[in-house]
Design a protein around this motif. Structure first.
Motif, mmCIF file in Angstrom:
data_model
loop_
_atom_site.group_PDB
_atom_site.id
_atom_site.type_symbol
_atom_site.label_atom_id
_atom_site.label_comp_id
_atom_site.label_asym_id
_atom_site.label_seq_id
_atom_site.Cartn_x
_atom_site.Cartn_y
_atom_site.Cartn_z
ATOM 1 N N UNK A 18 0.780 -1.143 0.029
ATOM 2 C CA UNK A 18 -0.115 0.113 0.020
ATOM 3 C C UNK A 18 0.845 1.336 0.236
ATOM 4 N N UNK A 19 0.567 2.236 -0.766
ATOM 5 C CA UNK A 19 1.169 3.393 -0.869
ATOM 6 C C UNK A 19 0.361 4.591 0.113
ATOM 7 N N UNK A 20 1.229 5.463 0.451
ATOM 8 C CA UNK A 20 0.411 6.362 1.497
ATOM 9 C C UNK A 20 1.194 7.707 1.655
ATOM 10 N N UNK A 21 0.480 8.699 2.170
ATOM 11 C CA UNK A 21 1.313 10.112 2.194
ATOM 12 C C UNK A 21 1.077 10.401 3.769
ATOM 13 N N UNK A 22 1.516 11.333 4.168
ATOM 14 C CA UNK A 22 1.606 12.056 5.425
ATOM 15 C C UNK A 22 0.154 11.968 5.826
ATOM 16 N N UNK A 23 -0.680 12.662 5.127
ATOM 17 C CA UNK A 23 -2.043 12.923 5.335
ATOM 18 C C UNK A 23 -2.931 11.733 5.709
ATOM 19 N N UNK A 54 7.348 12.601 -0.751
ATOM 20 C CA UNK A 54 6.071 12.577 0.401
ATOM 21 C C UNK A 54 5.110 11.904 0.008
ATOM 22 N N UNK A 55 5.652 10.437 -0.631
ATOM 23 C CA UNK A 55 5.015 9.356 -0.939
ATOM 24 C C UNK A 55 5.679 7.987 -0.635
ATOM 25 N N UNK A 56 5.054 7.209 0.437
ATOM 26 C CA UNK A 56 5.886 6.062 0.567
ATOM 27 C C UNK A 56 4.945 4.906 0.309
ATOM 28 N N UNK A 57 5.586 3.642 0.514
ATOM 29 C CA UNK A 57 4.984 2.439 0.518
ATOM 30 C C UNK A 57 5.467 1.309 1.411
ATOM 31 N N UNK A 58 4.529 0.644 1.891
ATOM 32 C CA UNK A 58 4.874 -0.393 2.808
ATOM 33 C C UNK A 58 5.250 -1.905 1.770
ATOM 34 N N UNK A 59 6.459 -2.279 1.938
ATOM 35 C CA UNK A 59 6.810 -3.353 1.142
ATOM 36 C C UNK A 59 5.974 -4.571 1.179
ATOM 37 N N UNK A 74 0.865 2.278 -7.053
ATOM 38 C CA UNK A 74 1.870 3.132 -7.158
ATOM 39 C C UNK A 74 1.198 4.684 -7.430
ATOM 40 N N UNK A 75 0.126 4.702 -8.238
ATOM 41 C CA UNK A 75 -0.327 5.988 -8.697
ATOM 42 C C UNK A 75 -1.548 6.356 -7.813
ATOM 43 N N UNK A 76 -1.869 5.523 -7.001
ATOM 44 C CA UNK A 76 -2.998 5.926 -6.152
ATOM 45 C C UNK A 76 -2.862 7.417 -5.469
ATOM 46 N N UNK A 77 -1.692 7.853 -4.948
ATOM 47 C CA UNK A 77 -1.947 9.259 -4.360
ATOM 48 C C UNK A 77 -2.340 10.351 -5.349
ATOM 49 N N UNK A 78 -2.145 9.923 -6.641
ATOM 50 C CA UNK A 78 -2.307 11.008 -7.678
ATOM 51 C C UNK A 78 -3.692 10.606 -8.362
ATOM 52 N N UNK A 119 4.190 13.320 -13.418
ATOM 53 C CA UNK A 119 5.271 13.035 -12.436
ATOM 54 C C UNK A 119 5.937 11.885 -12.949
ATOM 55 N N UNK A 120 7.123 11.426 -12.088
ATOM 56 C CA UNK A 120 7.865 10.309 -12.547
ATOM 57 C C UNK A 120 8.195 9.681 -11.342
ATOM 58 N N UNK A 121 7.693 8.254 -11.360
ATOM 59 C CA UNK A 121 7.819 7.288 -10.257
ATOM 60 C C UNK A 121 8.975 6.357 -10.564
ATOM 61 N N UNK A 122 10.130 6.383 -9.838
ATOM 62 C CA UNK A 122 11.340 5.409 -10.312
ATOM 63 C C UNK A 122 11.569 5.699 -12.010
ATOM 64 N N UNK A 123 11.456 4.898 -12.773
ATOM 65 C CA UNK A 123 11.608 5.023 -14.278
ATOM 66 C C UNK A 123 10.121 5.131 -15.038
ATOM 67 N N UNK A 124 9.151 5.130 -14.201
ATOM 68 C CA UNK A 124 7.813 5.497 -15.041
ATOM 69 C C UNK A 124 7.385 6.834 -14.900
ATOM 70 N N UNK A 125 7.386 7.310 -16.289
ATOM 71 C CA UNK A 125 6.945 8.565 -16.707
ATOM 72 C C UNK A 125 5.423 8.575 -16.771
ATOM 73 N N UNK A 126 4.777 9.844 -15.919
ATOM 74 C CA UNK A 126 3.403 9.840 -15.839
ATOM 75 C C UNK A 126 2.876 10.885 -16.677
ATOM 76 N N UNK A 127 2.090 10.912 -17.739
ATOM 77 C CA UNK A 127 1.728 12.096 -18.440
ATOM 78 C C UNK A 127 0.025 12.373 -18.272
ATOM 79 N N UNK A 128 -0.248 13.636 -18.225
ATOM 80 C CA UNK A 128 -1.677 13.836 -18.046
ATOM 81 C C UNK A 128 -2.455 13.869 -19.303
#
Length: 241
Positions: A18-23, A54-59, A74-78, A119-128
């Protein structure tokens, strides 16, 4: 309960992968500095990992070692603002998941009307991509179907016959309410989407829904989608070739 104990308690409640943010940890903004130090300690221990700023995950652990979260996770926060969905994955990644193509894109497209997700997550480029309607948890899977219809002609490595069968099955599984919503959303999409959805609905015996779409189209316009009558018998009724 101090800040470290609070964060540990919240992390323990999360499922692996699961991914998560501070909030999502229920931390007051005034305590973010202390929380950041605590989180760094948990990262060093391997309890959690940083995905991006600001985005983390529990392995998640398996017999083959550590697994990264799924693409959707991975993209859930977005894709969400709090618990409210505002975006969804579309394009090649979606069509690969749907079984419409075997190709895996280098970039992931995220559709939203509320914000541009870049955004970019590791090698993953995210486009709108701009969504045609507001996205929520009750309609995003309907918009996925409409996106596949919109991009039908340009989906790489597409077997048109198999794709029509698959999309017809997806539409046939919709409830009456969802089918009605899909028709209304289709009116916000390019005419080729209305035509292809209408042809599929007519072929499925949903003539009333199809008629709504038929009335929205210019009867003189034709749509070159590479769909033969043998694949979709109702295609000529919608000027689809």
């Amino acid at each position: 309960m101090n800040i470290t104990a609070k964060i540990e308690y919240e992390i323990n409640k999360l499922q692996e992968g699961t991914t998560f943010k501070y909030q999502q940890l229920g931390i007051d903004r005034g305590k973010y500095n202390a929380a950041a130090k605590a989180i760094e300690r948990f990262i060093k221990k391997g309890v959690i990992k940083r995905l991006t700023t600001g985005v983390f995950y529990k392995p998640k652990q398996s017999v083959f070692g550590e697994l990264r979260p799924r693409e959707e996770e991975l993209l859930k926060p977005y894709l969400f603002q709090g618990k409210k969905r505002i975006a969804y994955i579309t394009g090649g990644s979606l069509y690969n998941r749907m079984g419409l193509t075997t190709q895996v894109p280098q970039a992931i497209k995220v559709a939203s009307k509320a914000k541009r997700v870049t955004t970019k997550i590791g090698k993953i480029q995210v486009k709108p991509v701009k969504s045609y309607v507001d996205v929520n948890n009750e309609n995003y899977y309907l918009l996925e179907i409409l996106d596949a219809l919109k991009d039908f002609k340009t989906i790489p490595d597409l077997d048109r016959k198999s794709a029509i069968i698959l999309l017809k099955n997806e539409v046939s599984k919709l409830t009456d309410n969802d089918r009605s919503k899909t028709v209304q959303y289709a009116l916000q999409y390019p005419p080729r989407v209305q035509a292809l959805l209408g042809a599929i609905l007519e072929f499925s015996g949903e003539r009333n829904s199809a008629e709504i779409l038929k009335n929205s189209l210019n009867p003189l316009t034709s749509y070159k989608l590479g769909i033969k009558e043998v694949i979709l018998p109702t295609a000529p009724n919608w000027n689809i070739y």
